[in-house]
Design a protein around this motif. Structure first.
Motif, mmCIF file in Angstrom:
data_model
loop_
_atom_site.group_PDB
_atom_site.id
_atom_site.type_symbol
_atom_site.label_atom_id
_atom_site.label_comp_id
_atom_site.label_asym_id
_atom_site.label_seq_id
_atom_site.Cartn_x
_atom_site.Cartn_y
_atom_site.Cartn_z
ATOM 1 N N ARG A 188 0.861 -1.186 0.000
ATOM 2 C CA ARG A 188 0.000 0.000 0.000
ATOM 3 C C ARG A 188 0.895 1.233 0.000
ATOM 4 N NH1 ARG A 188 -0.910 2.391 5.179
ATOM 5 N NH2 ARG A 188 0.275 1.267 6.742
ATOM 6 N N ILE A 189 0.456 2.255 -0.694
ATOM 7 C CA ILE A 189 1.232 3.487 -0.803
ATOM 8 C C ILE A 189 1.013 4.329 0.449
ATOM 9 C CG2 ILE A 189 1.438 5.678 -2.056
ATOM 10 C CD1 ILE A 189 0.802 4.065 -4.623
ATOM 11 N N ILE A 190 2.106 4.777 1.018
ATOM 12 C CA ILE A 190 2.061 5.679 2.165
ATOM 13 C C ILE A 190 2.032 7.120 1.663
ATOM 14 C CG2 ILE A 190 3.277 6.454 4.236
ATOM 15 C CD1 ILE A 190 2.069 3.560 4.284
ATOM 16 N N ARG A 191 2.886 7.409 0.698
ATOM 17 C CA ARG A 191 2.932 8.746 0.101
ATOM 18 C C ARG A 191 3.453 8.632 -1.322
ATOM 19 N NH1 ARG A 191 6.375 12.768 -1.118
ATOM 20 N NH2 ARG A 191 5.566 14.876 -0.961
ATOM 21 N N MET A 192 2.788 9.341 -2.231
ATOM 22 C CA MET A 192 3.225 9.376 -3.630
ATOM 23 C C MET A 192 3.487 10.833 -3.988
ATOM 24 S SD MET A 192 3.502 7.470 -6.552
ATOM 25 C CE MET A 192 2.217 6.342 -6.999
ATOM 26 N N GLY A 193 4.753 11.166 -4.204
ATOM 27 C CA GLY A 193 5.119 12.505 -4.619
ATOM 28 C C GLY A 193 5.414 12.543 -6.112
ATOM 29 N N LYS A 194 5.983 13.643 -6.561
ATOM 30 C CA LYS A 194 6.341 13.772 -7.983
ATOM 31 C C LYS A 194 7.537 12.909 -8.339
ATOM 32 C CE LYS A 194 4.696 18.450 -8.792
ATOM 33 N NZ LYS A 194 5.072 19.804 -9.189
ATOM 34 N N HIS A 195 8.466 12.753 -7.371
ATOM 35 C CA HIS A 195 9.717 12.052 -7.663
ATOM 36 C C HIS A 195 9.961 10.820 -6.794
ATOM 37 C CE1 HIS A 195 10.753 15.402 -10.222
ATOM 38 N NE2 HIS A 195 10.488 16.221 -9.214
#
Length: 125
Positions: free
Chosen positions: A91-98
């Motif tokens: 599961r994704i905790i945080r998805m940023g641009k990079h």
């Protein structure tokens, strides 16, 4: 996607149906994956966790041309993985641009008794 990679095919990984916002893989046990007698090799368990994280981020991005590269992994082996089919869910905790930060858990017979967990930080190219 992951089950179509050469490494995923070599290990026999299969994509499973997962809850929204997650990705799940299954790894069938086999003699080639044995480490110490009667136990899966720890590197195979680590690979299952990493591949679940990669699969989820690729699924979320939806752009197969983007390169996704692990830059850091932290794994906790909680108990010995027996020679039995293993499952991992990410599961994704945080998805940023990079950068994407993803958690994963691995279990065998009982999801409530994980054999390993991990956090993977992925560079999104």
């Amino acid at each position: 996607m992951i089950d179509a990679t050469p490494y995923g095919r070599m290990l026999g990984m299969k994509v499973m149906v997962a809850a929204p916002g997650t990705a799940a893989l299954m790894l069938p046990a086999g003699p080639a994956l044995e480490g110490r007698p009667d136990f899966l090799y720890g590197g195979v368990i680590a690979s299952l966790l990493e591949m679940a994280c990669l699969a989820l981020v690729a699924q979320e991005l939806g752009d197969v041309r983007r390169r996704i590269k692990p830059i850091n992994m932290s794994l906790d082996f909680l108990r010995g993985g027996l020679m039995a089919d293993s499952y991992a869910e990410a599961r994704i905790i945080r998805m940023g641009k990079h950068i994407a930060n993803v958690d994963a858990v691995c279990w065998q017979d009982d999801r409530e008794k994980p054999i390993a967990s991990g956090r993977v930080h992925l560079l999104l190219g």
